[in-house]
Design a protein around this motif. Sequence first.
Motif, mmCIF file in Angstrom:
data_model
loop_
_atom_site.group_PDB
_atom_site.id
_atom_site.type_symbol
_atom_site.label_atom_id
_atom_site.label_comp_id
_atom_site.label_asym_id
_atom_site.label_seq_id
_atom_site.Cartn_x
_atom_site.Cartn_y
_atom_site.Cartn_z
ATOM 1 N N ILE A 185 7.243 67.311 44.919
ATOM 2 C CA ILE A 185 8.156 67.101 46.063
ATOM 3 C C ILE A 185 9.207 68.205 46.253
ATOM 4 C CG2 ILE A 185 9.985 65.595 46.988
ATOM 5 C CD1 ILE A 185 8.328 63.191 46.111
ATOM 6 N N GLY A 186 9.820 68.687 45.179
ATOM 7 C CA GLY A 186 10.841 69.721 45.320
ATOM 8 C C GLY A 186 12.264 69.256 45.106
ATOM 9 N N HIS A 187 12.472 67.962 44.842
ATOM 10 C CA HIS A 187 13.825 67.432 44.598
ATOM 11 C C HIS A 187 14.491 68.207 43.448
ATOM 12 C CE1 HIS A 187 17.033 64.465 44.208
ATOM 13 N NE2 HIS A 187 16.834 64.517 42.913
ATOM 14 N N PRO A 188 15.757 68.603 43.563
ATOM 15 C CA PRO A 188 16.746 68.292 44.593
ATOM 16 C C PRO A 188 16.752 69.261 45.775
ATOM 17 C CG PRO A 188 17.799 69.479 42.834
ATOM 18 C CD PRO A 188 16.352 69.329 42.436
ATOM 19 N N TRP A 189 15.717 70.096 45.872
ATOM 20 C CA TRP A 189 15.619 71.048 46.980
ATOM 21 C C TRP A 189 14.563 70.583 47.981
ATOM 22 C CZ3 TRP A 189 14.927 73.350 41.862
ATOM 23 C CH2 TRP A 189 16.145 73.737 41.277
ATOM 24 N N THR A 190 14.521 69.275 48.239
ATOM 25 C CA THR A 190 13.502 68.717 49.130
ATOM 26 C C THR A 190 13.579 69.336 50.526
ATOM 27 O OG1 THR A 190 13.687 66.636 47.913
ATOM 28 C CG2 THR A 190 12.536 66.561 50.021
ATOM 29 N N ASP A 191 14.779 69.517 51.046
ATOM 30 C CA ASP A 191 14.911 70.109 52.383
ATOM 31 C C ASP A 191 14.389 71.540 52.403
ATOM 32 O OD1 ASP A 191 16.026 67.895 53.731
ATOM 33 O OD2 ASP A 191 17.980 68.315 52.853
ATOM 34 N N GLU A 192 14.652 72.284 51.319
ATOM 35 C CA GLU A 192 14.103 73.642 51.213
ATOM 36 C C GLU A 192 12.578 73.596 51.236
ATOM 37 O OE1 GLU A 192 15.228 76.062 47.902
ATOM 38 O OE2 GLU A 192 17.373 75.911 48.320
ATOM 39 N N MET A 193 12.008 72.655 50.489
ATOM 40 C CA MET A 193 10.552 72.578 50.386
ATOM 41 C C MET A 193 9.938 72.215 51.728
ATOM 42 S SD MET A 193 8.109 73.155 48.312
ATOM 43 C CE MET A 193 6.911 73.619 49.588
ATOM 44 N N ILE A 194 10.552 71.279 52.431
ATOM 45 C CA ILE A 194 10.063 70.918 53.769
ATOM 46 C C ILE A 194 10.166 72.126 54.699
ATOM 47 C CG2 ILE A 194 10.571 69.514 55.811
ATOM 48 C CD1 ILE A 194 11.376 67.261 53.817
ATOM 49 N N ARG A 213 8.212 54.449 45.860
ATOM 50 C CA ARG A 213 9.484 53.766 46.100
ATOM 51 C C ARG A 213 10.660 54.742 46.096
ATOM 52 N NH1 ARG A 213 9.448 48.704 42.433
ATOM 53 N NH2 ARG A 213 7.806 48.170 43.947
ATOM 54 N N TYR A 214 10.481 55.888 45.436
ATOM 55 C CA TYR A 214 11.575 56.853 45.286
ATOM 56 C C TYR A 214 11.337 58.150 46.055
ATOM 57 C CZ TYR A 214 12.588 53.581 41.561
ATOM 58 O OH TYR A 214 12.840 52.429 40.859
ATOM 59 N N TYR A 215 10.362 58.162 46.986
ATOM 60 C CA TYR A 215 10.206 59.350 47.822
ATOM 61 C C TYR A 215 11.495 59.565 48.616
ATOM 62 C CZ TYR A 215 5.044 59.045 47.253
ATOM 63 O OH TYR A 215 3.754 58.996 46.786
ATOM 64 N N PRO A 216 11.999 60.790 48.696
ATOM 65 C CA PRO A 216 13.214 61.039 49.476
ATOM 66 C C PRO A 216 13.012 60.696 50.957
ATOM 67 C CG PRO A 216 12.695 62.925 48.064
ATOM 68 C CD PRO A 216 11.511 62.011 48.007
ATOM 69 N N ALA A 217 14.087 60.222 51.585
ATOM 70 C CA ALA A 217 14.009 59.785 52.990
ATOM 71 C C ALA A 217 13.535 60.911 53.896
ATOM 72 C CB ALA A 217 15.381 59.283 53.443
ATOM 73 N N GLN A 218 13.991 62.143 53.628
ATOM 74 C CA GLN A 218 13.597 63.243 54.512
ATOM 75 C C GLN A 218 12.113 63.582 54.371
ATOM 76 O OE1 GLN A 218 15.631 63.332 51.808
ATOM 77 N NE2 GLN A 218 16.354 65.434 51.445
ATOM 78 N N LEU A 219 11.532 63.361 53.191
ATOM 79 C CA LEU A 219 10.088 63.574 53.026
ATOM 80 C C LEU A 219 9.311 62.514 53.804
ATOM 81 C CD1 LEU A 219 7.861 65.251 51.487
ATOM 82 C CD2 LEU A 219 7.770 63.305 49.930
ATOM 83 N N LEU A 220 9.749 61.265 53.721
ATOM 84 C CA LEU A 220 9.090 60.194 54.469
ATOM 85 C C LEU A 220 9.140 60.471 55.967
ATOM 86 C CD1 LEU A 220 10.296 57.081 52.465
ATOM 87 C CD2 LEU A 220 7.919 57.826 52.739
ATOM 88 N N HIS A 221 10.283 60.959 56.441
ATOM 89 C CA HIS A 221 10.387 61.300 57.865
ATOM 90 C C HIS A 221 9.423 62.430 58.209
ATOM 91 C CE1 HIS A 221 12.122 63.624 61.278
ATOM 92 N NE2 HIS A 221 12.163 62.419 61.806
ATOM 93 N N TYR A 222 9.361 63.433 57.359
ATOM 94 C CA TYR A 222 8.495 64.595 57.597
ATOM 95 C C TYR A 222 7.030 64.180 57.670
ATOM 96 C CZ TYR A 222 6.419 69.233 56.740
ATOM 97 O OH TYR A 222 5.683 70.393 56.811
ATOM 98 N N MET A 223 6.598 63.357 56.699
ATOM 99 C CA MET A 223 5.178 62.996 56.652
ATOM 100 C C MET A 223 4.786 62.018 57.748
ATOM 101 S SD MET A 223 5.218 60.888 53.061
ATOM 102 C CE MET A 223 3.707 59.955 53.133
ATOM 103 N N GLN A 224 5.768 61.382 58.372
ATOM 104 C CA GLN A 224 5.466 60.455 59.462
ATOM 105 C C GLN A 224 5.682 61.088 60.835
ATOM 106 O OE1 GLN A 224 6.523 56.077 58.526
ATOM 107 N NE2 GLN A 224 7.946 57.242 57.260
ATOM 108 N N SER A 225 6.017 62.376 60.846
ATOM 109 C CA SER A 225 6.263 63.035 62.131
ATOM 110 C C SER A 225 5.558 64.387 62.152
ATOM 111 C CB SER A 225 7.775 63.153 62.377
ATOM 112 O OG SER A 225 8.410 63.819 61.297
#
Length: 273
Positions: A185-194, A213-225
């Motif tokens: 995933i890239g946490h804590p740099w999830t936004d960088e990875m996206i 259950r612990y996927y970051p919210a921004q990753l869930l948004h990314y994969m659903q859009s």
Amino acid sequence: MNLAIDAWAQPAGGQLRERMPEVARLFEKSGSAHLLDVRLGPEETIALMDEAGVDKLMLAAWCRPEGWVFSNDDIAEFTRAFPERFVGVATVDLSKPMAAVRELERAVHELGCKALRIVPWLWKLPPNDRRYYPLYVKCIELDIPFCTQVGHTGPLLPSETGRPVPYLDEVALDFPELRIVAGHIGHPWTDEMIGVAWKHDNVFIDTSAYLPRYYPAQLLHYMQSYGAHKVLFGSNFPQLSLSRCMAQVKELGLAAEVEAQFLYGNARRVFGL
């Protein structure tokens, strides 16, 4: 049976505590410490896959500076026994560049491996280090993806090698033809990875080492859009239970087409399965 393809797994070989002592505390924190010393053969592993609804497990070899943990030939024992269920992911000894290129070629041509994976924290070398570059050229020639780890290092070792920016971004700039699958995933740099995955057509993210259950919210948004074609399901088995991961994917309430891409469509396309 579900068609799930697990993009990041390794065998439960019964020697992890001895050969990968850094991961012992991760297994303890994940409730899977009992698998550190247990050897699961192909049949026992498939039983767990069937229970969870996982059709294919991408099993990776592991090499570290001190030596091999699981060799490419160890992985081939699984893929030869059940070629429809196990997909081999090769690795190499990064400290020997020419031998590494030859071993990758052998693993693909002779053992049928479908990707290369190198975990940067094991080598203390980020993926833009010169020692990786001959392997990137060979991956492109062989038409296989390069898999790596992004985000903080779970074991108690420095995390710097897992930063998507600048390291993975520079690799993607230098090798636009290289398919890159960034695991964990890239946490804590999830936004960088996206951001890196959005920027580069051939960069993808897999969700291994995190329960859904612990996927970051921004990753869930990314994969659903706008990133529905960019995110692959992974478990990091045996650290995480296949059944727990799959049950929690169902709890995410993803739209059917998003779930289908996430669980198997993207992996099938990226790895050419």
